[in-house]
Structure formats: C-alpha cells, structure tokens
Design an enzyme around this catalytic site. Structure first.
Site, short mmCIF file in Angstrom:
data_model
loop_
_atom_site.label_atom_id
_atom_site.label_comp_id
_atom_site.label_asym_id
_atom_site.label_seq_id
_atom_site.Cartn_x
_atom_site.Cartn_y
_atom_site.Cartn_z
N HIS A 293 0.84 -1.21 0.00
CA HIS A 293 0.00 0.00 0.00
C HIS A 293 0.88 1.26 0.00
O HIS A 293 0.58 2.24 -0.70
CB HIS A 293 -0.89 0.04 1.24
CG HIS A 293 -1.88 -1.09 1.35
ND1 HIS A 293 -1.79 -2.06 2.32
CD2 HIS A 293 -2.99 -1.39 0.62
CE1 HIS A 293 -2.81 -2.90 2.19
NE2 HIS A 293 -3.54 -2.53 1.16
N GLY B 107 -3.40 -1.94 -7.35
CA GLY B 107 -2.28 -2.86 -7.46
C GLY B 107 -2.53 -3.97 -8.46
O GLY B 107 -3.65 -4.47 -8.59
N ARG C 5 -3.76 -10.13 4.36
CA ARG C 5 -4.14 -11.46 4.86
C ARG C 5 -2.93 -12.33 5.20
O ARG C 5 -3.10 -13.38 5.81
CB ARG C 5 -5.04 -12.18 3.85
CG ARG C 5 -6.43 -11.53 3.73
CD ARG C 5 -7.37 -12.35 2.88
NE ARG C 5 -8.75 -11.89 2.97
CZ ARG C 5 -9.37 -11.12 2.08
NH1 ARG C 5 -8.72 -10.69 1.01
NH2 ARG C 5 -10.63 -10.76 2.25
P1 AMP Z 1 -6.58 -3.99 -0.20
O1 AMP Z 1 -6.41 -3.10 1.00
O2 AMP Z 1 -6.01 -5.35 -0.04
O3 AMP Z 1 -7.98 -3.94 -0.74
O4 AMP Z 1 -5.68 -3.33 -1.32
C1 AMP Z 1 -5.78 -1.96 -1.65
C2 AMP Z 1 -5.00 -1.72 -2.91
O5 AMP Z 1 -3.63 -2.06 -2.69
C3 AMP Z 1 -5.47 -2.57 -4.09
O6 AMP Z 1 -5.41 -1.79 -5.28
C4 AMP Z 1 -4.47 -3.69 -4.11
O7 AMP Z 1 -4.30 -4.27 -5.38
C5 AMP Z 1 -3.21 -2.96 -3.67
N1 AMP Z 1 -2.24 -3.90 -3.13
C6 AMP Z 1 -2.42 -4.77 -2.11
N2 AMP Z 1 -1.30 -5.52 -1.92
C7 AMP Z 1 -0.41 -5.10 -2.87
C8 AMP Z 1 0.92 -5.49 -3.22
N3 AMP Z 1 1.56 -6.46 -2.57
N4 AMP Z 1 1.52 -4.84 -4.24
C9 AMP Z 1 0.88 -3.85 -4.92
N5 AMP Z 1 -0.37 -3.44 -4.65
C10 AMP Z 1 -1.00 -4.06 -3.63
#
Ligand code: AMP
Length: 284
Positions: A34, A147, A187
């Site tokens: 993030h 991401g 996760r």
């Molecule tokens: P989340 O909080 O998991 O819903 O993710 C929020 C944003 O961060 C989404 O656009 C995800 O694709 C991105 N994201 C989460 N993990 C990663 C990672 N390891 N690398 C790049 N982007 C990420």
C-alpha cells in the site's frame, strides 16, 4: 493530513483540493505494498496536487462465509503510514455512510468478473465495483491507483470506468513482494510460521511455470508446482488475455499480453497472485 469521515466533510475538502487529485483505495491494514501505491500517488500528484487514501473494509465484497468480521483493522498505524508517505487526507467512512439505510443500487460488471476469483466468490466484484464507483463519485479524483496483485480487480475497474464514463485515469502498480517473493497482503498475517514458509512456493511456481511453451503446459506445470510446493491444490490456475481476461486454449499462441493467475488456500488463508507474460513471436 486531514482525516475525513463523512460525505459532507469530504465534499468540502474536495472542493478546494488542488489538482490533480489522486486516490488510493484500500481496506486498511496497510503494508509496504500500500505504501508503494501512496508513494506513486504522491509522485503523480506532484508537490502541489492532492493525495487521498480511502480506508474502508467494504462489507459488500465479502461473501457470507468469508473473513469480514476478522479482517485486520489497524487504523492508528494506517493513519501514521499515510501521513509518513505524504497523503493529504484519509477518507475513512462508516458502513452506514457508504451504504445509507434503504439503499438498493449496485454496480455489476458482467464479463470480466465472472471467471477467476469471481467464479469462487460470487458477488465479490459487484461489491468492489459498487464501492469503487461510490468512492469515485464522492472524491472525484483525476486518477486512481490499484495494485496488479489484484489483477482481475484492476481489469474490472478499468472496464467499469470506461463503460460508465468516469472521467479519470486508472493506474496499475506492480506487485510489491516480500524478500522470498510472496506478494504482500493484509491477509498474510493470518499465516502461521509453517504456512508462511509454504506460501513462498506459490509465486515461485507461477514464475517457473510461465517459462513453459504453450498455455496447456504452463497451466499444468503451475498446478503441479503449487500443489507440491504449498501442500494445497490451487483453487484455480488460468492463463488469460491481459485485457479481456478470456481464458487461452491449451494450444493457443501467446500473441498478446497474457496473465497467469491463480488462487490457493493455505490452511484457512486464501492467497492470490499472478505473473504477466509478454507476447511471444514465432521464430523465423
Ligand atoms: P486492499 O487493501 O487489499 O484492498 O488493497 C488496496 C490496494 O492495494 C489494491 O489496489 C491492491 O491491489 C493494492 N495492493 C495490495 N497488496 C499489494 C501489493 N503487494 N503490491 C501492490 N499493490 C497491492
């Protein structure tokens, strides 16, 4: 850095926010992946533009037997990270603010969302599209960063923005990984020490399999390596067109950009990952 909780506060902030406004939507429990998105947003906004991070654990994208109740919530550390990485504001609404009582409208992308994770998580991408459309309408960003780890989500959001005439740019950001290759994820903290070790075999399996010659061999090798390396059979392994997410036939030529995407459950934790494959041209 401002913390915004309501539509009214956010509208007032937005009305005077210097352009370009760059949005990074998240569900919190922020990690270095993030942070990289927020850094990219800051770089894109320049010194004078505005970076807004949204933090909202969106109930409509969780299935009835999924981890909504136990999804990690670390708001204090999240606000600290947003501030350190130069965000101008965090939008952290309540569920009632995003889904006013009596609401009955959802956004459903009907093609790209049906395969891959969508086949295993019915309604998931309907929840994602709905919340992302709401965020776009509230924040009215010039661009939003997602991401590539969630490759299907990125492709669906691009399609939704195009189809519904959202006037903004969707920017994809490369997956940020741990030293052993595991894609960072909120996760990952569910994994115990043994599961965490086995999880590292997942990205390694995808990169090794991607070297094979044709889609059939690539998918078969990925399935075998994931099963042997993690101790769990994958929920799915598919080689799809990078834009349409249409599955490639086993003997199809790799003439367009493709993505090898997979999901595997290690213990109780579901992990997803993918690798991009550049087009291969026949040798002459
Ligand atoms: P989340 O909080 O998991 O819903 O993710 C929020 C944003 O961060 C989404 O656009 C995800 O694709 C991105 N994201 C989460 N993990 C990663 C990672 N390891 N690398 C790049 N982007 C990420």
């Amino acid at each position: 850095m401002r913390t915004l909780g309501t539509m009214a506060e956010t509208a007032a902030f937005q009305a005077t926010a210097p352009s370009p406004v760059i949005l990074v939507p998240t569900m919190g429990a922020l990690h270095a992946g993030h942070a990289a998105l927020i850094d990219a947003a800051r770089a894109r906004a320049g010194r004078n533009g505005t970076v807004i991070v949204s933090i909202f654990v969106n109930p409509t994208q969780f299935g009835p037997n999924e981890d909504l109740a136990k999804y990690p919530r670390t708001m204090e550390a999240d606000l600290e990270m947003c501030s350190t990485h130069g965000a101008d504001a965090v939008f952290a609404p309540t569920a009632d603010e995003m889904y006013p009582p009596g609401d009955s409208t959802f956004v459903d992308e009907t093609k790209l969302s049906r395969g891959l994770c969508g086949a295993q998580r019915p309604g998931h991408f309907r929840g994602v599209c709905t919340v992302v459309a709401k965020l776009f309408n509230i924040i009215r960003p010039d661009a939003a960063i997602f991401g590539e780890k969630d490759y299907q989500q990125l492709a669906i959001v691009r399609r939704m923005a195009r189809d519904l005439f959202f006037n903004l740019e969707i920017i994809g950001h490369p997956t940020v990984r741990e030293a052993d290759g595991l894609a960072m994820s909120s996760r990952n903290r569910y994994l115990d020490a043994d599961e965490r070790k086995r999880a590292a075999a997942f990205p390694a399996a995808l990169s090794t399999a991607a070297q094979e010659n044709d889609p059939g061999q690539i998918m078969a090798k990925a399935t075998a390596l994931i099963t042997n390396g993690t101790g769990s059979a994958p929920q799915y392994v598919e080689l799809v067109d990078a834009e349409t997410l249409a599955p490639l036939a086993p003997l199809a030529a790799l003439e367009r950009p493709a993505v090898l995407a997979a999901a595997v459950k290690i213990g109780e934790t579901r992990l997803i990952d993918n690798v991009r494959l550049a087009p291969r041209h026949a040798k002459v």
